[in-house]
Design an enzyme around this catalytic site. Structure first.
Site, PDB file in Angstrom:
ATOM      1  N   ASP A   1      -2.324  -1.890  10.120  1.00 37.99           N
ATOM      2  CA  ASP A   1      -2.538  -1.783   8.671  1.00 37.99           C
ATOM      3  C   ASP A   1      -3.130  -3.058   8.055  1.00 37.99           C
ATOM      4  O   ASP A   1      -3.456  -3.087   6.878  1.00 37.99           O
ATOM      5  CB  ASP A   1      -1.209  -1.480   7.948  1.00 37.99           C
ATOM      6  CG  ASP A   1      -0.753  -0.047   8.175  1.00 37.99           C
ATOM      7  OD1 ASP A   1      -1.602   0.795   8.551  1.00 37.99           O
ATOM      8  OD2 ASP A   1       0.446   0.227   7.965  1.00 37.99           O
TER       9      ASP A   1
ATOM     10  N   LYS B   1       0.853  -1.199   0.000  1.00 40.83           N
ATOM     11  CA  LYS B   1       0.000   0.000   0.000  1.00 40.83           C
ATOM     12  C   LYS B   1       0.884   1.243   0.000  1.00 40.83           C
ATOM     13  O   LYS B   1       2.057   1.188   0.412  1.00 40.83           O
ATOM     14  CB  LYS B   1      -0.938   0.017   1.202  1.00 40.83           C
ATOM     15  CG  LYS B   1      -0.268  -0.059   2.589  1.00 40.83           C
ATOM     16  CD  LYS B   1       0.224   1.272   3.149  1.00 40.83           C
ATOM     17  CE  LYS B   1       0.906   1.150   4.507  1.00 40.83           C
ATOM     18  NZ  LYS B   1       1.682   2.331   4.909  1.00 40.83           N
TER      19      LYS B   1
HETATM   20  P1  ATP Z   1       4.014  -0.284   7.756  1.00 40.18           P
HETATM   21  O1  ATP Z   1       3.945   0.521   6.532  1.00 40.18           O
HETATM   22  O2  ATP Z   1       2.813  -1.184   7.958  1.00 40.18           O
HETATM   23  O3  ATP Z   1       4.312   0.512   8.983  1.00 40.18           O
HETATM   24  P2  ATP Z   1       6.621  -1.197   6.941  1.00 40.18           P
HETATM   25  O4  ATP Z   1       6.398  -1.412   5.492  1.00 40.18           O
HETATM   26  O5  ATP Z   1       7.307   0.073   7.338  1.00 40.18           O
HETATM   27  O6  ATP Z   1       5.217  -1.319   7.681  1.00 40.18           O
HETATM   28  P3  ATP Z   1       7.397  -3.921   7.205  1.00 40.18           P
HETATM   29  O7  ATP Z   1       8.198  -4.165   5.992  1.00 40.18           O
HETATM   30  O8  ATP Z   1       5.997  -4.382   7.197  1.00 40.18           O
HETATM   31  O9  ATP Z   1       7.447  -2.360   7.553  1.00 40.18           O
HETATM   32  O10 ATP Z   1       8.150  -4.611   8.441  1.00 40.18           O
HETATM   33  C1  ATP Z   1       8.692  -3.968   9.532  1.00 40.18           C
HETATM   34  C2  ATP Z   1       9.246  -4.976  10.563  1.00 40.18           C
HETATM   35  O11 ATP Z   1       8.402  -6.107  10.729  1.00 40.18           O
HETATM   36  C3  ATP Z   1      10.601  -5.501  10.193  1.00 40.18           C
HETATM   37  O12 ATP Z   1      11.496  -5.075  11.177  1.00 40.18           O
HETATM   38  C4  ATP Z   1      10.497  -7.018  10.179  1.00 40.18           C
HETATM   39  O13 ATP Z   1      11.535  -7.632  10.898  1.00 40.18           O
HETATM   40  C5  ATP Z   1       9.183  -7.325  10.840  1.00 40.18           C
HETATM   41  N1  ATP Z   1       8.450  -8.402  10.122  1.00 40.18           N
HETATM   42  C6  ATP Z   1       7.832  -9.450  10.670  1.00 40.18           C
HETATM   43  N2  ATP Z   1       7.255 -10.220   9.756  1.00 40.18           N
HETATM   44  C7  ATP Z   1       7.488  -9.651   8.551  1.00 40.18           C
HETATM   45  C8  ATP Z   1       7.123  -9.992   7.216  1.00 40.18           C
HETATM   46  N3  ATP Z   1       6.403 -11.077   6.935  1.00 40.18           N
HETATM   47  N4  ATP Z   1       7.536  -9.171   6.225  1.00 40.18           N
HETATM   48  C9  ATP Z   1       8.246  -8.049   6.522  1.00 40.18           C
HETATM   49  N5  ATP Z   1       8.621  -7.695   7.771  1.00 40.18           N
HETATM   50  C10 ATP Z   1       8.247  -8.485   8.789  1.00 40.18           C
END
Ligand code: ATP
Length: 282
Positions: free
Chosen positions: A133, A9
């Site tokens: 989210d 997203k």
């Molecule tokens: P958001 O936009 O929802 O805040 P993000 O895109 O910034 O999230 P993600 O890539 O979803 O961040 O992941 C952040 C943290 O979640 C990482 O530090 C990772 O170790 C942990 N994590 C746990 N499971 C997963 C997964 N399946 N995929 C990605 N990260 C994961």
């Protein structure tokens, strides 16, 4: 065995309304699904296990996909397990909701595998228990997300465009960025109502001038502003950080300009990813 997509997203707007008693923030955000996705394969087995092609991600109960599977199995009252294989394409720690998307797809995929034992409204609650989210990542399209992110109202779709993602070399932690937020320090808020009206009127210009993310002011890394400028210099009509960063996106109305920008950024040693909005994800 089934394989399903877990779509990323972007936030077209992100506003922080206030801080709640429980320490979380009340948000108001227009969210948009994009074509970029992780691939999730589910195969029945005795235990819940996760395998992922990114070695640095946890494969135990710290993986959000594992948590989603546990919640689902407990909800239907079974001791069954499930093998979850994750092929990551969504940058981690980018504000693209990659982990949330994976959890959403596990819940939706398991519900399909088991013959839809859980109504969608309850599945959304299980999603929220995994992360703020996740309910949006189960709903998809274009939505206004309020509360923690779980109060979702569908909106008119973002008019067709090309979205170029630029990923700085560093990830950002959502938790850390929110811990820096002081609601009283927020000087500018997005015109969410105007943005929703512009979407409804299919007024692309009106949408693009209203893209705004309150969290950008709390991220001190200069790369965010630099990448936004790079995108605008290369012909993006608007550029914004998504979620809590670190990914910055530019919206192009011309496919040729988006492709030229992608080539230029690749030649500069950056890692651009060209994507587009999607209105249906499951
Ligand atoms: P958001 O936009 O929802 O805040 P993000 O895109 O910034 O999230 P993600 O890539 O979803 O961040 O992941 C952040 C943290 O979640 C990482 O530090 C990772 O170790 C942990 N994590 C746990 N499971 C997963 C997964 N399946 N995929 C990605 N990260 C994961």
């Amino acid at each position: 065995m089934i394989t399903i997509r877990a779509h990323a997203k972007i936030n077209l707007s992100l506003d922080i309304i206030g801080k709640r008693q429980d320490g979380y923030h009340d948000l108001r955000s227009v969210m948009q699904s994009v074509r970029l996705y992780d691939e999730i394969t589910l195969h029945p087995q005795k235990e819940i296990s996760v395998r992922c092609d990114l070695r640095f991600l946890p494969c135990d109960n710290h993986n959000i996909a594992w948590k989603a599977a546990r919640l689902f199995m407990d909800e239907i009252g079974t001791k069954d397990g499930i093998g979850i294989q994750i092929k990551k394409h969504i940058p981690v720690g980018g504000g693209l909701g990659g982990g949330s998307a994976d959890a959403a797809s596990v819940l939706m995929g398991l519900n399909r595998l088991y013959g839809f034992p859980i109504p969608f409204s309850r599945l959304l609650e299980l999603g929220l228990a995994c992360g703020a989210d996740v309910p949006f990542c189960m709903t998809g399209g274009t939505c206004l997300a309020e509360g923690l992110g779980e109060i979702l109202s569908p909106l008119s779709p973002l008019p067709h465009c090309h979205i170029l993602l630029l990923r700085p070399r560093f990830p950002l932690s959502t938790k850390k960025i929110f811990s820096l937020v002081n609601v009283k320090q927020i000087k500018h808020h997005p015109d969410t109502k105007g943005l929703i009206n512009a979407l409804q009127n299919r007024d692309t210009e009106g949408v693009l001038v209203r893209l705004f993310n309150c969290l950008e002011d709390f991220v001190s890394r200069p790369e965010i502003k630099e990448y936004k400028k790079l995108l605008l210099d290369e012909g993006a009509k608007a550029a914004l950080m998504t979620g809590s960063g670190s990914v910055v996106y530019g919206i192009f109305t011309s496919m040729d300009k988006a492709n030229a920008a992608k080539e230029r950024f690749t030649a500069m040693g950056l890692r651009p990813c060209l994507t587009a909005p999607v209105s249906t994800i499951f």
